[in-house]
Design an enzyme around this catalytic site. Structure first.
Site, PDB file in Angstrom:
ATOM      1  N   LYS A  12       0.818  -1.205   0.000  1.00 41.91           N
ATOM      2  CA  LYS A  12       0.000   0.000   0.000  1.00 41.91           C
ATOM      3  C   LYS A  12       0.858   1.263   0.000  1.00 41.91           C
ATOM      4  O   LYS A  12       2.046   1.240   0.306  1.00 41.91           O
ATOM      5  CB  LYS A  12      -0.938   0.009   1.213  1.00 41.91           C
ATOM      6  CG  LYS A  12      -0.236   0.156   2.557  1.00 41.91           C
ATOM      7  CD  LYS A  12      -1.261   0.185   3.686  1.00 41.91           C
ATOM      8  CE  LYS A  12      -0.582   0.403   5.036  1.00 41.91           C
ATOM      9  NZ  LYS A  12      -1.569   0.484   6.146  1.00 41.91           N
ATOM     10  N   CYS A  13       0.214   2.376  -0.355  1.00 47.21           N
ATOM     11  CA  CYS A  13       0.870   3.676  -0.279  1.00 47.21           C
ATOM     12  C   CYS A  13       1.047   4.068   1.193  1.00 47.21           C
ATOM     13  O   CYS A  13       0.165   3.778   2.004  1.00 47.21           O
ATOM     14  CB  CYS A  13       0.029   4.748  -0.981  1.00 47.21           C
ATOM     15  SG  CYS A  13      -0.191   4.509  -2.756  1.00 47.21           S
ATOM     16  N   PRO A  14       2.161   4.723   1.566  1.00 50.57           N
ATOM     17  CA  PRO A  14       3.242   5.208   0.705  1.00 50.57           C
ATOM     18  C   PRO A  14       4.407   4.235   0.590  1.00 50.57           C
ATOM     19  O   PRO A  14       5.454   4.579   0.063  1.00 50.57           O
ATOM     20  CB  PRO A  14       3.677   6.488   1.419  1.00 50.57           C
ATOM     21  CG  PRO A  14       3.520   6.141   2.874  1.00 50.57           C
ATOM     22  CD  PRO A  14       2.289   5.269   2.947  1.00 50.57           C
ATOM     23  N   PHE A  15       4.235   3.006   1.133  1.00 56.33           N
ATOM     24  CA  PHE A  15       5.384   2.099   1.186  1.00 56.33           C
ATOM     25  C   PHE A  15       5.798   1.574  -0.186  1.00 56.33           C
ATOM     26  O   PHE A  15       6.958   1.210  -0.392  1.00 56.33           O
ATOM     27  CB  PHE A  15       5.088   0.947   2.147  1.00 56.33           C
ATOM     28  CG  PHE A  15       4.968   1.397   3.570  1.00 56.33           C
ATOM     29  CD1 PHE A  15       6.070   1.904   4.237  1.00 56.33           C
ATOM     30  CD2 PHE A  15       3.752   1.360   4.232  1.00 56.33           C
ATOM     31  CE1 PHE A  15       5.964   2.348   5.547  1.00 56.33           C
ATOM     32  CE2 PHE A  15       3.646   1.800   5.527  1.00 56.33           C
ATOM     33  CZ  PHE A  15       4.757   2.293   6.197  1.00 56.33           C
ATOM     34  N   ASN A  16       4.873   1.545  -1.150  1.00 60.97           N
ATOM     35  CA  ASN A  16       5.286   1.145  -2.500  1.00 60.97           C
ATOM     36  C   ASN A  16       6.271   2.167  -3.089  1.00 60.97           C
ATOM     37  O   ASN A  16       7.233   1.809  -3.765  1.00 60.97           O
ATOM     38  CB  ASN A  16       4.074   0.937  -3.409  1.00 60.97           C
ATOM     39  CG  ASN A  16       3.020   2.000  -3.222  1.00 60.97           C
ATOM     40  OD1 ASN A  16       3.318   3.126  -2.834  1.00 60.97           O
ATOM     41  ND2 ASN A  16       1.770   1.654  -3.500  1.00 60.97           N
TER      42      ASN A  16
END
Length: 795
Positions: A733-737
């Site tokens: 998920k964002c922001p980890f991508n």
């Protein structure tokens, strides 16, 4: 401030201690204003336009409080504020002009009476609202307050709700009236299907500068699944809300972008994942008639015409025979602390000791007998709260506006005060205009809900005769029920000082040209925007400033109109904010760790040291694209990815084992060792983060010079068009991508190409945009098999 002897829940004690510690650190200049701002917002403390004072907002689920709690709020107003309690459109009570040094003691005072400010502001689930007549309404399917309370309790302090993309609002309604579900992120309306209680659920509504109507998620959700459903919906928002673009961060934009069908599928997917989760039982209390104190009345009010008007307009029969809801009109939503104490006494003397704040910024007292109307009215008249007419033309809504709000452009409260006085002076006792609603906001953000008013006003500014003057966008035709809403149409932009004339003309035109039984909004629908814009066109002008300087000065103002002191809003979220939040939490815990050690409280010293260590570890793991809720799992990853790679000192090896040791067995030496380690770790993590920020990089490897390994030499040069590396980020998920993509790029040479697989939706939008903002080149972006593949050339 000593909380040890108070019978408060541990989590409440901890957050009050945290706030007190953070205020002390602020005073010592050990924490910056920006970091402190994010912390205080989560505690319901909002900055004002004025320096050195705060707004404090209590969180009152569905607006219901006891007489004792209202007395506590009155004391808060006297002790820490300006003696004014302000009822909001979310059924809260908030205070202005509170000194930050007074907040910790104020929070303690509130907590002792079962009140909190936690998550009344910030990027969290805000106060859960419900129809103020819930439990007493003659038209309701069933009482929704037990469910509203359960949703509120479950999501309060829930890890999921602590760092949302933006605020999130939930409402429940039991009939077709006052839940206002269509303008909420989640709107639930009571339904009974085959004898089973449940809710029709709509999602994605909201006002603001870009109003959206909520869309149907489900025609029927069983009442015993409502907590799981709400968690699933919030989970979807957490995963897909845009944490980078605040202006597009609300859930309504997720629904708008994906469409309700996909959002429904995403919610169903999250709902399935929650199978097996143990949710607290929702207790439905037996319906009982409360005991009302004995009182005397001599019936001497019946000849009073004002009393007759009040009784006709401010009392509503309950579904419980013999009892009534009494509505109390509050001008601008305000009451003084003395008025609050008097209302508390009225509710205790003549009713069940319960009061309810309404979404219309009034207060309602339920469980009043008809024979108590006389003494209730007399008591209200003594404190000036006896005016007739609630939820009608005389009862207008306003946000705080530029008097206190950083975002405010105009003094909307001043405008509403003027309009209310005009209506009070000019209208008779006739009720044919009562259905007209007027609402004003001091800016386009619609905190005053101007979009759903018959006549609505949004604050703005414009130059007239070369001079900047306060203005309002005038809207007409807004309305709302639980089944839907119509947002008002922009009709004309007028100077603030001409608005009163515009309202007068508009209502006079309606009275003159309406058809039989035609409401104001029906009249507007029939005659159209052009009718009113032509009617009001001359009011766009102002006289020269020399002849009428007051025309250029806002209501409730004494100096020239200006936007110079207008500030920014205070809610935001991004990767750097997540790191900063964790480090701030680590420093708060360290501060309390030191204080506990100074008091020879060794077990508490270790507990606070452990808390600090876990938060420090969690901060740097964000740079690895990781965020765990379990502290042991966090520390295991921290050791393998941060300690063992030399980002922090190897002295922290074995930190997971030390964390798991029993604090109760700690002696002086153990406590001192843990204090020293937590302090060292905070310092090292802060330095690593500072370096990362100065380098504008997420790569914080110790000893790195920014160079990357060269490719192995071979026969001939490498193919410049070939993909060098690839990374699969499906399900991330964002922001980890984005974090993982950026980290991968930082291991590559300039000109090399990275292939990235991304989920549809926000990941496919945010990651390409973000890497381009970093200076990298997006070579291709294709959609295949329901996901996205992008190719990036390293800058």
């Amino acid at each position: 401030m000593d909380l040890k002897t108070l019978n408060l829940p541990p989590a409440v004690k901890q957050e009050i201690e945290d706030f007190a510690a953070e205020v002390e650190r602020l005073e010592r200049c050990e924490v910056g204003e920006e970091e402190f701002k994010r912390f205080r917002l989560q505690q319901g403390i909002y900055g004002q336009r004025q320096e050195d004072v705060q707004m404090v907002r209590t969180k009152l689920p569905f607006g219901r409080i006891t007489s004792g709690q209202l007395n506590c709020l009155a004391d808060f107003g006297d002790n820490y504020s300006n003696g004014i309690l302000h009822v909001t459109t979310r059924q809260d009570i908030q205070f202005h002009y509170v000194k930050i040094k007074d907040v910790p003691q104020g929070l303690q005072d509130l907590a002792e009476h079962g009140l909190t400010t936690r998550e009344a502001c910030g990027n969290t689930v805000r106060n859960v609202t419900a129809c103020h007549k819930a439990g007493t309404c003659k038209e309701e399917k069933f009482d929704v307050t037990p469910y509203a309370g359960a949703v509120s309790r479950y999501l309060l302090r829930h890890p999921l709700t602590q760092n949302l993309a933006r605020k999130f609002k939930i409402s429940l309604g039991g009939c077709k009236g006052c839940g206002l579900g269509p303008i909420h992120d989640i709107g639930m309306n009571a339904i009974i299907k085959d004898g089973v209680r449940g809710f029709k659920v709509i999602v994605g509504g909201g006002l603001g500068s870009s109003p959206h109507l909520a869309k149907l998620l489900s025609e029927f959700v069983p009442a015993d699944e409502i907590l799981r459903t709400c968690e699933a919906i919030v989970q979807v928002f957490d995963q897909h809300g845009d944490k980078r673009n605040r202006n597009k961060a609300r859930f309504k934009f997720v629904v708008d972008k994906y469409g309700i069908e996909k959002v429904r599928a995403l919610v169903q997917e999250e709902f399935k994942k929650l199978e097996g989760t143990q949710y607290p039982a929702i207790e439905i209390p037996d319906e009982v008639t409360p005991t009302i104190p004995e009182f005397s009345t001599n019936g001497d009010m019946e000849s009073d015409s004002d009393f007759a008007q009040w009784k006709a307009r401010n009392t509503y029969e309950q579904r419980q025979s013999g009892f009534y809801n009494v509505h109390i009109k509050l001008q601008l939503g305000d009451l003084t602390s003395d008025q609050a104490r008097a209302l508390s006494k009225i509710a205790s003397d003549y009713a069940a000791g319960t009061l309810v704040n309404t979404v219309f910024q009034n207060i309602m007292i339920p469980w009043v007998k008809a024979e108590a109307f006389g003494p209730t009215y007399k008591a209200l008249k003594k404190i000036g709260l006896h005016k007739a007419g609630t939820e009608e033309l005389k009862d207008m809504t306003s946000c705080p506006g530029s008097e206190t709000c950083n975002l405010g452009i105009t003094h909307s409260r001043g405008l509403i005060n003027k309009l209310t006085e005009d209506i009070e002076n000019e209208t008779t006792d006739s009720t044919d205009l009562d259905h007209i609603t007027i609402k004003a906001s001091g800016c386009p953000n619609s905190c005053g809900q101007h979009h759903i008013a018959s006549i609505g006003f949004a604050g703005s500014a414009k130059k007239v005769n070369g001079i900047l003057a306060p203005h309002y966008e005038m809207m007409m035709g807004g309305r709302i029920t639980e089944d839907g809403a119509v947002f008002g149409t922009n009709v004309i932009k007028l100077p603030a000082k001409n608005i009163a004339n515009a309202v007068r003309r508009s209502i006079d035109a309606y009275k003159k040209d309406r058809q039989d039984n035609e409401s104001y909004v029906e009249f507007f629908d029939r005659v159209g925007k052009a009718y009113f814009s032509n009617l009001l066109i001359d009011l766009k002008e102002l006289p020269d400033i020399e002849s009428s300087p007051e025309s250029y000065i806002d209501y409730h103002a004494t100096k020239a109109f200006s936007l110079d002191d207008r500030g920014q809003g205070e809610c935001a979220g991004a990767v750097t904010d997540m790191i900063s939040d964790h480090l701030s939490e680590a420093e708060r815990a360290l501060f309390q760790c030191i204080r506990s050690f100074e008091k020879n409280e060794f077990a508490e010293t270790v507990r606070q040291a452990n808390r600090s260590i876990a938060s420090s570890a969690r901060a740097l793991l964000v740079t690895e694209g990781m965020d765990f809720t379990d502290n042991v799992e966090t520390l295991n990853k921290f050791e393998s990815l941060i300690v063992e790679t030399g980002i922090v000192s190897e002295n922290h090896a074995g930190i997971t084992q030390r964390y798991q040791e029993n604090p109760e067995q700690a002696d002086n030496a153990k406590a001192k060792a843990m204090l020293d380690e937590s302090q060292a770790l905070v310092d090292e993590c802060r330095k690593a983060n500072d370096k990362m920020q100065s380098d504008k990089s997420l790569r914080i490897r110790v000893g790195s010079t920014g160079n990357v390994p060269e490719e192995p030499s071979g026969n001939g040069s490498a193919d410049a068009t070939a993909v060098s590396q690839s990374i699969d980020l499906l399900g991330v998920k964002c922001p980890f991508n984005y974090v993982k993509t950026k980290l991968k790029l930082e291991t590559m040479q300039t000109g090399q190409r990275l292939e990235v697989l991304l989920d549809d939706g926000e990941p496919a939008t945010n990651v390409p945009r973000s890497v381009q903002n970093d200076g990298h080149k997006l070579l291709s972006h294709v959609e295949e098999n329901g996901h996205h593949k992008i190719v990036i050339e390293k800058a």
